[in-house]
Design a protein around this motif. Structure first.
Motif, PDB file in Angstrom:
ATOM      1  N   GLY A  93       0.769  -1.159   0.001  1.00 57.22           N
ATOM      2  CA  GLY A  93       0.145   0.056   0.215  1.00 57.22           C
ATOM      3  C   GLY A  93       0.911   1.171   0.159  1.00 57.22           C
ATOM      4  N   LEU A  94       2.070   0.886  -0.026  1.00 54.63           N
ATOM      5  CA  LEU A  94       3.022   2.467   0.016  1.00 54.63           C
ATOM      6  C   LEU A  94       4.245   2.125  -0.920  1.00 54.63           C
ATOM      7  CD1 LEU A  94       3.736   5.042   1.272  1.00 54.63           C
ATOM      8  CD2 LEU A  94       4.951   3.831   3.026  1.00 54.63           C
ATOM      9  N   GLY A  95       4.340   2.859  -1.752  1.00 54.37           N
ATOM     10  CA  GLY A  95       5.507   2.833  -2.964  1.00 54.37           C
ATOM     11  C   GLY A  95       6.544   3.685  -2.925  1.00 54.37           C
ATOM     12  N   GLU A  96       7.702   3.302  -3.256  1.00 56.81           N
ATOM     13  CA  GLU A  96       8.884   4.047  -3.204  1.00 56.81           C
ATOM     14  C   GLU A  96       8.914   5.443  -3.516  1.00 56.81           C
ATOM     15  OE1 GLU A  96      12.108   3.099  -2.101  1.00 56.81           O
ATOM     16  OE2 GLU A  96      11.759   0.678  -2.127  1.00 56.81           O
ATOM     17  N   GLU A  97       7.629   5.805  -4.476  1.00 59.86           N
ATOM     18  CA  GLU A  97       7.646   7.060  -5.129  1.00 59.86           C
ATOM     19  C   GLU A  97       6.994   8.018  -3.990  1.00 59.86           C
ATOM     20  OE1 GLU A  97       3.868   4.808  -5.607  1.00 59.86           O
ATOM     21  OE2 GLU A  97       6.106   4.600  -5.872  1.00 59.86           O
ATOM     22  N   SER A  98       6.354   7.467  -2.895  1.00 56.98           N
ATOM     23  CA  SER A  98       5.800   8.203  -1.829  1.00 56.98           C
ATOM     24  C   SER A  98       6.540   8.393  -0.676  1.00 56.98           C
ATOM     25  CB  SER A  98       4.619   7.400  -1.418  1.00 56.98           C
ATOM     26  OG  SER A  98       3.494   7.215  -2.405  1.00 56.98           O
ATOM     27  N   LEU A  99       7.710   7.910  -0.589  1.00 56.04           N
ATOM     28  CA  LEU A  99       8.512   8.128   0.508  1.00 56.04           C
ATOM     29  C   LEU A  99       9.370   9.518   0.353  1.00 56.04           C
ATOM     30  CD1 LEU A  99      10.254   4.580   0.495  1.00 56.04           C
ATOM     31  CD2 LEU A  99       8.479   5.308   1.910  1.00 56.04           C
ATOM     32  N   PRO A 100       9.826  10.028   1.526  1.00 59.29           N
ATOM     33  CA  PRO A 100       9.573   9.483   3.041  1.00 59.29           C
ATOM     34  C   PRO A 100       8.242   9.747   3.114  1.00 59.29           C
ATOM     35  CG  PRO A 100      10.713  11.613   3.071  1.00 59.29           C
ATOM     36  CD  PRO A 100      10.515  11.176   1.626  1.00 59.29           C
ATOM     37  N   MET A 101       7.748   8.935   4.063  1.00 62.72           N
ATOM     38  CA  MET A 101       6.068   8.912   4.589  1.00 62.72           C
ATOM     39  C   MET A 101       6.143   8.743   6.065  1.00 62.72           C
ATOM     40  SD  MET A 101       2.846   9.105   3.862  1.00 62.72           S
ATOM     41  CE  MET A 101       2.689   8.583   2.050  1.00 62.72           C
ATOM     42  N   ILE A 102       5.531   9.761   6.448  1.00 66.71           N
ATOM     43  CA  ILE A 102       5.324   9.627   7.968  1.00 66.71           C
ATOM     44  C   ILE A 102       4.300   8.470   8.454  1.00 66.71           C
ATOM     45  CG2 ILE A 102       4.318  10.969  10.075  1.00 66.71           C
ATOM     46  CD1 ILE A 102       5.379  13.494   8.694  1.00 66.71           C
ATOM     47  N   LEU A 103       4.441   7.783   9.268  1.00 67.63           N
ATOM     48  CA  LEU A 103       3.459   6.625   9.334  1.00 67.63           C
ATOM     49  C   LEU A 103       2.435   6.895  10.629  1.00 67.63           C
ATOM     50  CD1 LEU A 103       6.144   3.568   9.521  1.00 67.63           C
ATOM     51  CD2 LEU A 103       4.737   4.148   7.612  1.00 67.63           C
ATOM     52  N   GLY A 104       1.539   5.914  10.672  1.00 70.45           N
ATOM     53  CA  GLY A 104       0.526   6.318  11.593  1.00 70.45           C
ATOM     54  C   GLY A 104      -0.765   6.685  11.156  1.00 70.45           C
ATOM     55  N   CYS A 105      -2.084   5.848  11.316  1.00 71.26           N
ATOM     56  CA  CYS A 105      -3.328   6.137  10.843  1.00 71.26           C
ATOM     57  C   CYS A 105      -4.279   6.687  11.565  1.00 71.26           C
ATOM     58  CB  CYS A 105      -3.737   5.230   9.919  1.00 71.26           C
ATOM     59  SG  CYS A 105      -3.661   3.590  10.216  1.00 71.26           S
ATOM     60  N   ASP A 106      -4.052   6.323  13.023  1.00 73.70           N
ATOM     61  CA  ASP A 106      -4.958   6.631  14.205  1.00 73.70           C
ATOM     62  C   ASP A 106      -4.171   7.857  15.112  1.00 73.70           C
ATOM     63  OD1 ASP A 106      -6.352   4.553  13.579  1.00 73.70           O
ATOM     64  OD2 ASP A 106      -5.904   3.150  15.024  1.00 73.70           O
ATOM     65  N   ALA A 107      -5.154   8.892  15.578  1.00 77.66           N
ATOM     66  CA  ALA A 107      -4.823   9.610  16.587  1.00 77.66           C
ATOM     67  C   ALA A 107      -5.929  10.511  17.162  1.00 77.66           C
ATOM     68  CB  ALA A 107      -3.786  10.801  15.570  1.00 77.66           C
ATOM     69  N   ALA A 108      -5.609  11.132  18.289  1.00 75.77           N
ATOM     70  CA  ALA A 108      -6.237  12.052  18.862  1.00 75.77           C
ATOM     71  C   ALA A 108      -5.818  13.236  19.145  1.00 75.77           C
ATOM     72  CB  ALA A 108      -7.163  11.268  20.126  1.00 75.77           C
ATOM     73  N   GLY A 109      -6.233  14.289  19.312  1.00 78.60           N
ATOM     74  CA  GLY A 109      -5.395  15.693  19.587  1.00 78.60           C
ATOM     75  C   GLY A 109      -6.338  16.790  19.735  1.00 78.60           C
ATOM     76  N   ILE A 110      -5.784  17.920  19.331  1.00 80.06           N
ATOM     77  CA  ILE A 110      -6.546  19.003  19.480  1.00 80.06           C
ATOM     78  C   ILE A 110      -6.382  20.010  18.118  1.00 80.06           C
ATOM     79  CG2 ILE A 110      -6.667  21.417  20.482  1.00 80.06           C
ATOM     80  CD1 ILE A 110      -5.313  20.190  22.855  1.00 80.06           C
ATOM     81  N   ASP A 111      -7.603  20.257  17.238  1.00 78.49           N
ATOM     82  CA  ASP A 111      -7.724  20.883  16.233  1.00 78.49           C
ATOM     83  C   ASP A 111      -7.413  22.433  16.429  1.00 78.49           C
ATOM     84  OD1 ASP A 111      -9.903  22.458  17.376  1.00 78.49           O
ATOM     85  OD2 ASP A 111     -11.280  21.264  15.794  1.00 78.49           O
ATOM     86  N   GLU A 112      -7.449  23.113  15.096  1.00 82.91           N
ATOM     87  CA  GLU A 112      -7.133  24.339  15.119  1.00 82.91           C
ATOM     88  C   GLU A 112      -7.920  25.416  16.105  1.00 82.91           C
ATOM     89  OE1 GLU A 112      -7.349  25.193  10.868  1.00 82.91           O
ATOM     90  OE2 GLU A 112      -5.668  24.257  10.481  1.00 82.91           O
ATOM     91  N   ASP A 113      -9.171  24.975  16.308  1.00 84.06           N
ATOM     92  CA  ASP A 113     -10.042  26.021  17.230  1.00 84.06           C
ATOM     93  C   ASP A 113      -9.869  25.544  18.741  1.00 84.06           C
ATOM     94  OD1 ASP A 113     -10.935  27.174  15.068  1.00 84.06           O
ATOM     95  OD2 ASP A 113     -12.195  25.773  14.439  1.00 84.06           O
ATOM     96  N   GLY A 114      -9.207  24.541  19.062  1.00 87.45           N
ATOM     97  CA  GLY A 114      -8.795  24.261  20.463  1.00 87.45           C
ATOM     98  C   GLY A 114      -9.978  23.013  20.657  1.00 87.45           C
ATOM     99  N   ASN A 115     -10.473  22.544  19.757  1.00 88.66           N
ATOM    100  CA  ASN A 115     -11.454  21.213  19.974  1.00 88.66           C
ATOM    101  C   ASN A 115     -10.571  19.874  20.056  1.00 88.66           C
ATOM    102  OD1 ASN A 115     -13.878  22.727  19.671  1.00 88.66           O
ATOM    103  ND2 ASN A 115     -13.272  22.916  17.635  1.00 88.66           N
ATOM    104  N   GLU A 116     -10.950  19.175  21.341  1.00 82.30           N
ATOM    105  CA  GLU A 116     -10.521  17.725  21.213  1.00 82.30           C
ATOM    106  C   GLU A 116     -11.044  16.880  20.437  1.00 82.30           C
ATOM    107  OE1 GLU A 116     -10.544  16.617  25.382  1.00 82.30           O
ATOM    108  OE2 GLU A 116      -9.336  17.876  26.235  1.00 82.30           O
ATOM    109  N   VAL A 117     -10.351  16.082  19.372  1.00 79.80           N
ATOM    110  CA  VAL A 117     -10.995  15.420  18.172  1.00 79.80           C
ATOM    111  C   VAL A 117     -10.358  14.259  18.288  1.00 79.80           C
ATOM    112  CG1 VAL A 117     -11.513  17.633  16.944  1.00 79.80           C
ATOM    113  CG2 VAL A 117      -9.391  16.456  16.575  1.00 79.80           C
ATOM    114  N   VAL A 118     -11.031  13.178  17.459  1.00 78.14           N
ATOM    115  CA  VAL A 118     -10.317  12.090  17.053  1.00 78.14           C
ATOM    116  C   VAL A 118     -10.437  11.759  15.453  1.00 78.14           C
ATOM    117  CG1 VAL A 118     -10.641   9.500  17.191  1.00 78.14           C
ATOM    118  CG2 VAL A 118     -11.302  10.855  19.048  1.00 78.14           C
ATOM    119  N   LEU A 119      -9.356  11.191  14.898  1.00 75.42           N
ATOM    120  CA  LEU A 119      -9.316  11.226  13.581  1.00 75.42           C
ATOM    121  C   LEU A 119      -9.996   9.650  13.015  1.00 75.42           C
ATOM    122  CD1 LEU A 119      -7.184  13.341  14.185  1.00 75.42           C
ATOM    123  CD2 LEU A 119      -5.798  12.368  12.353  1.00 75.42           C
TER     124      LEU A 119
END
Length: 320
Positions: free
Chosen positions: A54-80
């Motif tokens: 699912g990831l080809g050499e042409e896309s490197l370097p690629m930051i890994l990770g598909c799950d996260a929770a954090g804070i959006d630009e408006d200060g809201n706590e969110v899940v992706l």
């Protein structure tokens, strides 16, 4: 910004392609939102990416990770919600569905940007670490059980390979919903832990069960396929979302499948509406993801090693 990323593809030694270091911050784009990542969890998808699936050499370097929770630009706590493209929101309407990091930079970084449509409010009852476990493995388990398995409270369900992220999630979610859960594992300690989490009983892989079940949750693949098919009641359902032991079982069990009118259902991830329901279910019922370990982002290689070696029970979470 600091990140854990795939610098090289190596099918045989995938961890050799994982590097830590500075990467460019995400650029603003219409319809997308940048999130300050608080916690992100590992999935086998990240390991497969390092193998080039699912990831080809042409896309490197690629930051890994598909799950996260954090804070959006408006200060809201969110899940992706990590499936990009299926809705057309924030991307071209003809863009095929993909999981974050197959086309776009991932969550193992200080910041990530995703279509604004892909963000859901984080329930206050869940920590960032807990919420970060839900969008892939737990969402996959939720869809397998409640959308695709066709079971209802009181039905019996076998989960193959207790200890893996999806399998562990299925045990906890099923027990909380009133299903009679059974589990298998090669490891005695993992079998005991499965019972602690709500399974009625746990068995060696391939061991004959005391009764046949209404559904099987299958993520192991070749090694457990025959046992899964043989464990079903007539008319039962086998739901498969992965094949960590390989995709080609020695015996397909076709005679048993058609004679007993068994159903085999493929299942991949889940929709945003299902993730919303999962978040609500966890908040309302007190269900919490099983976390094996929490590591700072700069110790990401340790988490990858645990996952690659199978030396874990539940999710590995990286904090930023």
């Amino acid at each position: 910004m600091f990140a854990a990323y795939a610098a090289r593809i190596d099918r045989d030694q995938p961890l050799s392609g994982l590097e830590l270091g500075e990467r460019p911050e995400p650029q603003a784009r219409p319809g997308w939102t940048t999130v300050n990542v608080k916690a992100a969890s590992l999935n086998h998808h990240d390991l497969w990416s390092l193998r080039g699936v699912g990831l080809g050499e042409e896309s490197l370097p690629m930051i890994l990770g598909c799950d996260a929770a954090g804070i959006d630009e408006d200060g809201n706590e969110v899940v992706l919600h990590s499936v990009i493209g299926q809705s057309g929101h924030g991307v071209g309407p003809k863009e095929p569905r993909s999981i974050l990091t197959e086309r776009y930079q991932g969550t193992f970084a200080e910041k990530v940007t995703v279509p604004s449509w892909n963000l859901l409010p984080k329930p206050k009852e869940l920590s960032f670490e807990e919420a970060a476990c839900l969008p892939t493995a737990w969402l996959t388990a939720y869809r397998m059980l409640f959308t695709n398995a066709g079971v209802r409270p009181g039905d019996s369900v076998l989960v193959q390979g207790a200890g893996g992220g999806v399998a562990t999630a299925a045990i906890v979610l099923g027990a909380a919903a009133g299903l009679r859960m059974l589990a298998t594992s090669r490891d005695e300690a993992k079998r005991a832990r499965a019972v602690e989490l709500g399974a009625e009983s746990a068995y060696e892989p391939g061991e004959r069960l005391p009764r046949r079940v209404d559904a099987v949750i299958e993520t192991v693949g070749a090694a457990t396929w025959s046992h899964s098919v043989k464990s079903l009641k007539p008319g039962g359902t086998l739901v498969i979302s992965g094949a960590t032991s390989g995709p080609n079982p020695k015996a397909a069990e076709l005679n048993r499948i058609f004679f007993l009118e068994l159903k085999v259902v493929g299942s991949t991830m889940g929709g945003k509406d299902e993730l919303e329901d999962l978040l609500s279910f966890c908040a309302a019922r007190g269900v919490r993801p099983v976390i094996d370990s929490v590591l700072p982002l700069d110790r990401a290689p340790e988490g990858f090693e645990k996952m690659a070696g199978g030396d874990l029970f539940g999710k590995v979470v990286l904090t930023v």
